[in-house]
Design an enzyme around this catalytic site. Structure first.
Site, mmCIF file in Angstrom:
data_model
loop_
_atom_site.group_PDB
_atom_site.id
_atom_site.type_symbol
_atom_site.label_atom_id
_atom_site.label_comp_id
_atom_site.label_asym_id
_atom_site.label_seq_id
_atom_site.Cartn_x
_atom_site.Cartn_y
_atom_site.Cartn_z
ATOM 1 N N LEU A 18 0.803 -1.175 -0.056
ATOM 2 C CA LEU A 18 0.017 -0.033 -0.126
ATOM 3 C C LEU A 18 0.866 1.272 -0.083
ATOM 4 C CD1 LEU A 18 -2.767 -1.099 2.595
ATOM 5 C CD2 LEU A 18 -2.769 -1.547 0.263
ATOM 6 N N VAL A 59 10.307 2.477 12.573
ATOM 7 C CA VAL A 59 9.098 3.435 12.970
ATOM 8 C C VAL A 59 8.847 3.079 14.318
ATOM 9 C CG1 VAL A 59 7.965 3.779 10.752
ATOM 10 C CG2 VAL A 59 7.274 1.654 12.071
ATOM 11 N N TYR A 165 -3.262 -7.202 16.823
ATOM 12 C CA TYR A 165 -3.435 -6.497 15.694
ATOM 13 C C TYR A 165 -4.714 -5.730 15.610
ATOM 14 C CZ TYR A 165 -3.202 -5.634 10.662
ATOM 15 O OH TYR A 165 -3.492 -5.101 9.645
ATOM 16 N N PHE A 198 -6.329 -6.885 0.929
ATOM 17 C CA PHE A 198 -5.369 -6.401 -0.283
ATOM 18 C C PHE A 198 -4.276 -7.172 -0.887
ATOM 19 C CE2 PHE A 198 -7.924 -2.688 0.472
ATOM 20 C CZ PHE A 198 -7.928 -1.801 -0.693
#
Length: 259
Positions: A18, A59, A165, A198
């Site tokens: 993505l 991150v 999650y 996706f």
């Protein structure tokens, strides 16, 4: 917000999936894109192709995130767009039965924390650092910047084994409106996309039979989402100045079953 060469953007997780599709879509509009990722080989290749910048960023590390923004701003100036796509997770139930001993074992807290840190805390950290920079800019057409976070259908329909999650992605959904309200006086908009299933690299690596079954579970269209469709939604959220504090499902109307 207009999208052209006067605008710079940061896309986390921009080396694949993505994030890569988003980086490509923004660059196609002339936006100067900096990619944050740990995959240096792929990230550098995509950035070079797009005429952008690659920043090796973990991150989950505040120091790495800060250094990444410093490097991105040195290359392109202060970003007006942040799209956070970095994330992921593994499957584990809150308790498990040891097959050998029969003992009942709780999920280790550090396993839960690791997933929450990777998905939720990283998105918060990037948004906070980016917003602090955006707030220093002069408004363009009445706004200083746009932040788009990535949640998941799991935020609403968490499946068996997705407790960490789902909690992390639900946290992203939950912080969308408060952050939008926090930043309203700074003329910065904040929205979240909740993708369904996706065709990202992890999904494409799954067995074909599994991918086919998942595609058929989507009401309409009965297929996996294309990363370009996610990227298209990002572009609209950047352009449409009246969308703020919103969470948008992008999932073909799927509602995930328990397993």
């Amino acid at each position: 917000m207009r999208l052209d060469g006067s605008i710079s953007a940061v896309v986390t997780g921009g080396a694949s999936g993505l994030g890569e599709a988003t980086a490509r879509a923004l660059a196609a509009q002339g936006v100067k894109v900096a990619i944050f990722d740990l995959n240096a080989e792929r990230g550098e290749a995509v950035a070079k192709e797009l005429g952008g910048a690659f920043c090796s960023v973990d991150v989950t590390s505040a120091e790495s995130v800060a250094a990444g923004f410093t490097a991105a701003r040195a290359a392109h100036g202060q970003e007006r767009i942040l799209v956070s796509c970095a994330g992921g997770g593994t499957s584990a139930k809150i308790i498990r039965r040891n097959r050998e001993t029969g003992a009942i074992e709780p999920m280790a807290l550090d396993r839960f924390t690791k997933i929450v840190h990777l998905n939720l805390m990283s998105a918060f950290q990037c948004a906070a650092v980016s917003a602090a920079g955006m707030a220093s800019l002069d408004p363009i057409d009445g706004e200083r910047g746009v932040i788009v976070n990535t949640a998941s259908a799991a935020a609403k329909d968490g499946q068996i084994g997705q407790v960490a999650y789902a909690a992390a992605k639900a946290g992203i959904v939950g912080m969308t409106l408060p952050i939008a309200r926090d930043l309203a006086s700074e003329f910065i908009r904040v929205n979240t996309i909740m993708p369904g299933i996706f065709a990202t690299p992890p999904m494409l690596a799954a067995p074909e039979e599994m991918r086919k079954s998942l595609a058929e579970s989507v009401p309409f269209p009965s297929r996996l989402g294309a990363p370009e469709e996610y990227a298209s939604m990002v572009l609209e959220l950047c352009r449409n100045g009246y969308v703020n504090g919103e969470v948008i499902r992008l999932d073909g109307a799927i509602r995930m079953p328990p397993r």
